[in-house]
Design a protein around this motif. Structure first.
Motif, PDB file in Angstrom:
ATOM      1  N   ALA A 145       0.660  -1.190   0.109  1.00  0.00           N
ATOM      2  CA  ALA A 145      -0.122  -0.011  -0.194  1.00  0.00           C
ATOM      3  C   ALA A 145       0.931   1.345  -0.071  1.00  0.00           C
ATOM      4  O   ALA A 145       2.095   1.313   0.510  1.00  0.00           O
ATOM      5  CB  ALA A 145      -0.924   0.131   1.182  1.00  0.00           C
ATOM      6  N   GLU A 146      -0.091   2.148  -0.654  1.00  0.00           N
ATOM      7  CA  GLU A 146       0.931   3.677  -0.397  1.00  0.00           C
ATOM      8  C   GLU A 146       0.025   4.647   0.358  1.00  0.00           C
ATOM      9  O   GLU A 146      -1.053   4.840  -0.121  1.00  0.00           O
ATOM     10  CB  GLU A 146       1.131   4.129  -1.619  1.00  0.00           C
ATOM     11  CG  GLU A 146       1.828   5.650  -1.726  1.00  0.00           C
ATOM     12  CD  GLU A 146       1.886   6.134  -3.117  1.00  0.00           C
ATOM     13  OE1 GLU A 146       2.326   7.113  -3.458  1.00  0.00           O
ATOM     14  OE2 GLU A 146       1.601   5.466  -4.287  1.00  0.00           O
ATOM     15  N   VAL A 147       0.395   5.022   1.546  1.00  0.00           N
ATOM     16  CA  VAL A 147      -0.347   6.137   2.387  1.00  0.00           C
ATOM     17  C   VAL A 147       0.332   7.420   2.036  1.00  0.00           C
ATOM     18  O   VAL A 147       1.302   7.571   2.574  1.00  0.00           O
ATOM     19  CB  VAL A 147      -0.504   5.727   3.669  1.00  0.00           C
ATOM     20  CG1 VAL A 147      -1.186   6.902   4.517  1.00  0.00           C
ATOM     21  CG2 VAL A 147      -0.868   4.171   3.992  1.00  0.00           C
ATOM     22  N   THR A 148      -0.464   8.373   1.579  1.00  0.00           N
ATOM     23  CA  THR A 148       0.057   9.790   1.379  1.00  0.00           C
ATOM     24  C   THR A 148      -0.793  10.758   2.163  1.00  0.00           C
ATOM     25  O   THR A 148      -1.802  10.446   2.458  1.00  0.00           O
ATOM     26  CB  THR A 148       0.098  10.100   0.236  1.00  0.00           C
ATOM     27  OG1 THR A 148      -1.099  10.256  -0.667  1.00  0.00           O
ATOM     28  CG2 THR A 148       1.077   9.299  -1.141  1.00  0.00           C
ATOM     29  N   THR A 149      -0.243  11.987   2.348  1.00  0.00           N
ATOM     30  CA  THR A 149      -1.033  12.823   3.078  1.00  0.00           C
ATOM     31  C   THR A 149      -0.482  14.422   2.823  1.00  0.00           C
ATOM     32  O   THR A 149       0.764  14.572   2.516  1.00  0.00           O
ATOM     33  CB  THR A 149      -0.644  12.656   4.711  1.00  0.00           C
ATOM     34  OG1 THR A 149      -1.413  13.802   5.520  1.00  0.00           O
ATOM     35  CG2 THR A 149       0.738  12.702   5.112  1.00  0.00           C
ATOM     36  N   ASP A 150      -1.412  15.331   3.002  1.00  0.00           N
ATOM     37  CA  ASP A 150      -1.165  16.589   2.789  1.00  0.00           C
ATOM     38  C   ASP A 150      -0.915  17.213   4.176  1.00  0.00           C
ATOM     39  O   ASP A 150      -1.068  16.222   5.074  1.00  0.00           O
ATOM     40  CB  ASP A 150      -2.489  17.391   2.217  1.00  0.00           C
ATOM     41  CG  ASP A 150      -2.852  17.039   0.780  1.00  0.00           C
ATOM     42  OD1 ASP A 150      -1.794  16.559   0.088  1.00  0.00           O
ATOM     43  OD2 ASP A 150      -3.839  17.275   0.288  1.00  0.00           O
ATOM     44  N   PRO A 151      -0.485  18.213   4.465  1.00  0.00           N
ATOM     45  CA  PRO A 151      -0.341  18.977   5.614  1.00  0.00           C
ATOM     46  C   PRO A 151      -1.651  18.798   6.639  1.00  0.00           C
ATOM     47  O   PRO A 151      -2.688  19.193   6.075  1.00  0.00           O
ATOM     48  CB  PRO A 151       0.130  20.238   5.476  1.00  0.00           C
ATOM     49  CG  PRO A 151       0.748  20.411   4.072  1.00  0.00           C
ATOM     50  CD  PRO A 151      -0.048  19.353   3.440  1.00  0.00           C
ATOM     51  N   LEU A 152      -1.537  18.019   7.778  1.00  0.00           N
ATOM     52  CA  LEU A 152      -2.894  18.068   8.422  1.00  0.00           C
ATOM     53  C   LEU A 152      -2.635  19.162   9.775  1.00  0.00           C
ATOM     54  O   LEU A 152      -1.455  19.605  10.158  1.00  0.00           O
ATOM     55  CB  LEU A 152      -2.744  16.843   9.198  1.00  0.00           C
ATOM     56  CG  LEU A 152      -2.665  15.428   7.997  1.00  0.00           C
ATOM     57  CD1 LEU A 152      -2.828  14.127   9.061  1.00  0.00           C
ATOM     58  CD2 LEU A 152      -3.990  15.669   7.473  1.00  0.00           C
ATOM     59  N   PRO A 153      -3.824  19.748  10.252  1.00  0.00           N
ATOM     60  CA  PRO A 153      -3.429  20.663  11.256  1.00  0.00           C
ATOM     61  C   PRO A 153      -3.485  20.241  12.778  1.00  0.00           C
ATOM     62  O   PRO A 153      -3.400  19.033  13.113  1.00  0.00           O
ATOM     63  CB  PRO A 153      -5.136  21.168  11.103  1.00  0.00           C
ATOM     64  CG  PRO A 153      -5.997  19.994  10.790  1.00  0.00           C
ATOM     65  CD  PRO A 153      -5.078  19.158  10.117  1.00  0.00           C
ATOM     66  N   VAL A 154      -3.478  21.255  13.618  1.00  0.00           N
ATOM     67  CA  VAL A 154      -3.352  20.881  14.879  1.00  0.00           C
ATOM     68  C   VAL A 154      -4.750  21.280  15.637  1.00  0.00           C
ATOM     69  O   VAL A 154      -5.093  22.352  15.459  1.00  0.00           O
ATOM     70  CB  VAL A 154      -2.088  21.828  15.657  1.00  0.00           C
ATOM     71  CG1 VAL A 154      -2.216  21.825  17.065  1.00  0.00           C
ATOM     72  CG2 VAL A 154      -0.827  21.369  15.209  1.00  0.00           C
ATOM     73  N   VAL A 155      -5.260  20.446  16.273  1.00  0.00           N
ATOM     74  CA  VAL A 155      -6.620  20.572  16.745  1.00  0.00           C
ATOM     75  C   VAL A 155      -6.574  20.644  18.150  1.00  0.00           C
ATOM     76  O   VAL A 155      -5.839  19.901  18.867  1.00  0.00           O
ATOM     77  CB  VAL A 155      -7.659  19.735  15.989  1.00  0.00           C
ATOM     78  CG1 VAL A 155      -7.649  20.026  14.698  1.00  0.00           C
ATOM     79  CG2 VAL A 155      -7.350  18.529  16.681  1.00  0.00           C
ATOM     80  N   GLU A 156      -7.767  20.959  18.835  1.00  0.00           N
ATOM     81  CA  GLU A 156      -7.904  20.778  20.346  1.00  0.00           C
ATOM     82  C   GLU A 156      -8.687  19.478  20.663  1.00  0.00           C
ATOM     83  O   GLU A 156      -9.621  19.473  19.966  1.00  0.00           O
ATOM     84  CB  GLU A 156      -8.634  22.001  20.776  1.00  0.00           C
ATOM     85  CG  GLU A 156      -8.803  22.241  22.505  1.00  0.00           C
ATOM     86  CD  GLU A 156      -7.473  22.708  22.998  1.00  0.00           C
ATOM     87  OE1 GLU A 156      -7.181  22.541  24.253  1.00  0.00           O
ATOM     88  OE2 GLU A 156      -6.609  23.166  22.262  1.00  0.00           O
ATOM     89  N   GLY A 157      -8.362  18.838  21.457  1.00  0.00           N
ATOM     90  CA  GLY A 157      -9.134  17.293  21.640  1.00  0.00           C
ATOM     91  C   GLY A 157      -8.150  16.357  22.417  1.00  0.00           C
ATOM     92  O   GLY A 157      -7.108  16.802  23.041  1.00  0.00           O
TER      93      GLY A 157
END
Length: 389
Positions: A261-273
Motif C-alpha cells: 500500500a501507499e499512504v500519502t498525506t497533505d499537511p494536517l492541522p493541530v486541533v484541540e482534543g
C-alpha cells in the motif's frame, strides 16, 4: 342631557350657553353705555339725567346678570368636572390600586360615563390580558420547573448508568476475557498434545474454537474502546494530527508492507482534543482503507485537510480517500451504526465497530462525519473538527 354623554360635551354646551349669554349681555351693556353717554352730552335737563340714570341701572343689571351667569357657569362646570371626571377617576384609581397590589382577579367595574367609562373598560381589558399573561407565565415556569426535575432525575439515572457501564467495562476487560484466553490456550494445547491422535475434522473444529475465542476477544476490546470514548477523563490538549498519523502508520507498517500500500498525506492541522481518541480515529479510517482494498490493485490512501466555515465557527474538514472496493451510496449512513457489516466475516474480518467508533469520536469532539457519495471510485470519508485558532 344623556347620562352616557361625554363630560366634555356637557361642559362644552354650558360654555356655549355662557358665551351666548355673555355676548348678549355685552351688547346690551354697550347699547346702554352709548345711550347714557349720548343723553349726558346732548343736554343737561332733568329728563336726560333721569334717562341716563335708567340706562346706567340697566348697565348695572346687565353686569350683575353677567356675574351671576359666570358664577352659575363656573359652578356647573365644577360640578360636571367633579361628577364626570374627578370622582370617577378617583374611584378608578382605587380599583386599579386594589388590582395591582396582589388582587389580580379583582374585576374593575365600569365607572363614570363617556371617556372615563371607555378608559375603565380599557383598563379592565388590560387587567384581564395581564392576568392571562401571568397565568401563562406561571404555567411556563411550572413546566420549566418540571423539566428541571425530570432533567435532574435523568442526570441521576445517567450517572447510575455510567457507573454500571464502568463496572461492565471492568468486568469485560478482566473477568470476560480471562475465560476466553483459557479456551483459546487450552484448545491449542489440546491440538498440540493430541494432534497426532485427531483427524482433520477435529483439527478443523479446534481451529474454529480458537478463531471464535480470538474474535470474541477482539469484539470485547472494541466494545471497551467504544464505551470509553468521552469517559476516559483524558485531558484535552493541542493535538498535532500529523504526529498522530505518524504513530498510526508506524503501527500499521507491517500491514502496509504486506499489501504494497501507499499512504500519502497533505499537511494536517493541530486541533484541540483528546490525543488517544483522535489517534484511534485515524487508525480506524486508515485501517478500513487497507482492509477493504480492491483485489485488482494495490491500496492507495490519501489524507487531506482544509479549513471551512461551520455552523458554529471555523472548522477543519479532514478527508481520507482510498481506491478500494467502495461503499454503495444506499449504505452511506448504515456503515456508522455499531455492529453493521456489509460483508460476511469470512470475506472481511472485523467486528463492525470501526466506523461507529469513528463517528463517536468525531461527535464527542463537536464534529460531523459522512461518506462522500459523490465519489465514484473507492471510498472517501469526510469528517470535521472545530478549529482551535
Amino acid at each position: 342631557m344623556s347620562a352616557s354623554s361625554s363630560v366634555l360635551d356637557r361642559v362644552r354646551r354650558l360654555l356655549r350657553w355662557a358665551t351666548a349669554a355673555l355676548v348678549g349681555g355685552l351688547v346690551v351693556a354697550v347699547v346702554a353705555t352709548l345711550f347714557s353717554l349720548q343723553l349726558l352730552t346732548a343736554g343737561a335737563d332733568a329728563e336726560a339725567i333721569d334717562d341716563a340714570r335708567v340706562w346706567n341701572e340697566v348697565l348695572l343689571a346687565v353686569v350683575l346678570l353677567l356675574g351671576g351667569v359666570g358664577v352659575a357657569v363656573a359652578f356647573a362646570v365644577w360640578r360636571e368636572v367633579r361628577v364626570g371626571l374627578t370622582t370617577p377617576l378617583a374611584t378608578l384609581a382605587a380599583e386599579v390600586r386594589a388590582a395591582s397590589t396582589g388582587e389580580h382577579d379583582h374585576e374593575i367595574p365600569l365607572v363614570g360615563s363617556g371617556e372615563v367609562a371607555a378608559l375603565s373598560r380599557d383598563v379592565e381589558d388590560m387587567r384581564r390580558e395581564l392576568v392571562a399573561q401571568v397565568a401563562d407565565a406561571r404555567a411556563a415556569h411550572q413546566e420549566v420547573e418540571d423539566a428541571h426535575v425530570r432533567l435532574r432525575q435523568q442526570a441521576a439515572e445517567l450517572e447510575r448508568s455510567n457507573r454500571d457501564l464502568e463496572q461492565f467495562a471492568y468486568v469485560a476487560s478482566h473477568d470476560l476475557q480471562e475465560p476466553l484466553r483459557k479456551v483459546a490456550s487450552f484448545t491449542q494445547l489440546l491440538q498440540k498434545r493430541y494432534g497426532d491422535q485427531l483427524d482433520d475434522r477435529a483439527d478443523q473444529y479446534i481451529a474454529f474454537a480458537v478463531d471464535g475465542a480470538h474474535r470474541m476477544q477482539r469484539l470485547i476490546q472494541d466494545l471497551l474502546s467504544f464505551s470509553r470514548v468521552g469517559r476516559s477523563g483524558e485531558k484535552r490538549e493541542r493535538v498535532d494530527l500529523a504526529d498522530a498519523l505518524d504513530h498510526v502508520l508506524a503501527d500499521l507498517s507491517e500491514r502496509i508492507a504486506d499489501k504494497g500500500a501507499e499512504v500519502t498525506t497533505d499537511p494536517l492541522p493541530v486541533v484541540e482534543g483528546e490525543r488517544g481518541p483522535l489517534t484511534m480515529l485515524l487508525r480506524n479510517v486508515v485501517g478500513n482503507a487497507l482492509k477493504f482494498s480492491h483485489p485488482d490493485r494495490p491500496p492507495r490512501v490519501h489524507l487531506s485537510a482544509r479549513r471551512v466555515a461551520g455552523p458554529e465557527g471555523d472548522e477543519w474538514e479532514l478527508t481520507c480517500a482510498d481506491n478500494g472496493i467502495g461503499i454503495d451510496p444506499q449504505y452511506a449512513d448504515r456503515v456508522f451504526v455499531i455492529f453493521q457489516r456489509l460483508h460476511p466475516k469470512e470475506v472481511y474480518s472485523g467486528t463492525g465497530i470501526g466506523l461507529a467508533l469513528v463517528k463517536r469520536v468525531v461527535e464527542h469532539h463537536g464534529g460531523r462525519v459522512r461518506i462522500d457519495t459523490g465519489v465514484t471510485e473507492g471510498t472517501t470519508i469526510r469528517w470535521t473538527l472545530p478549529a482551535s485558532d
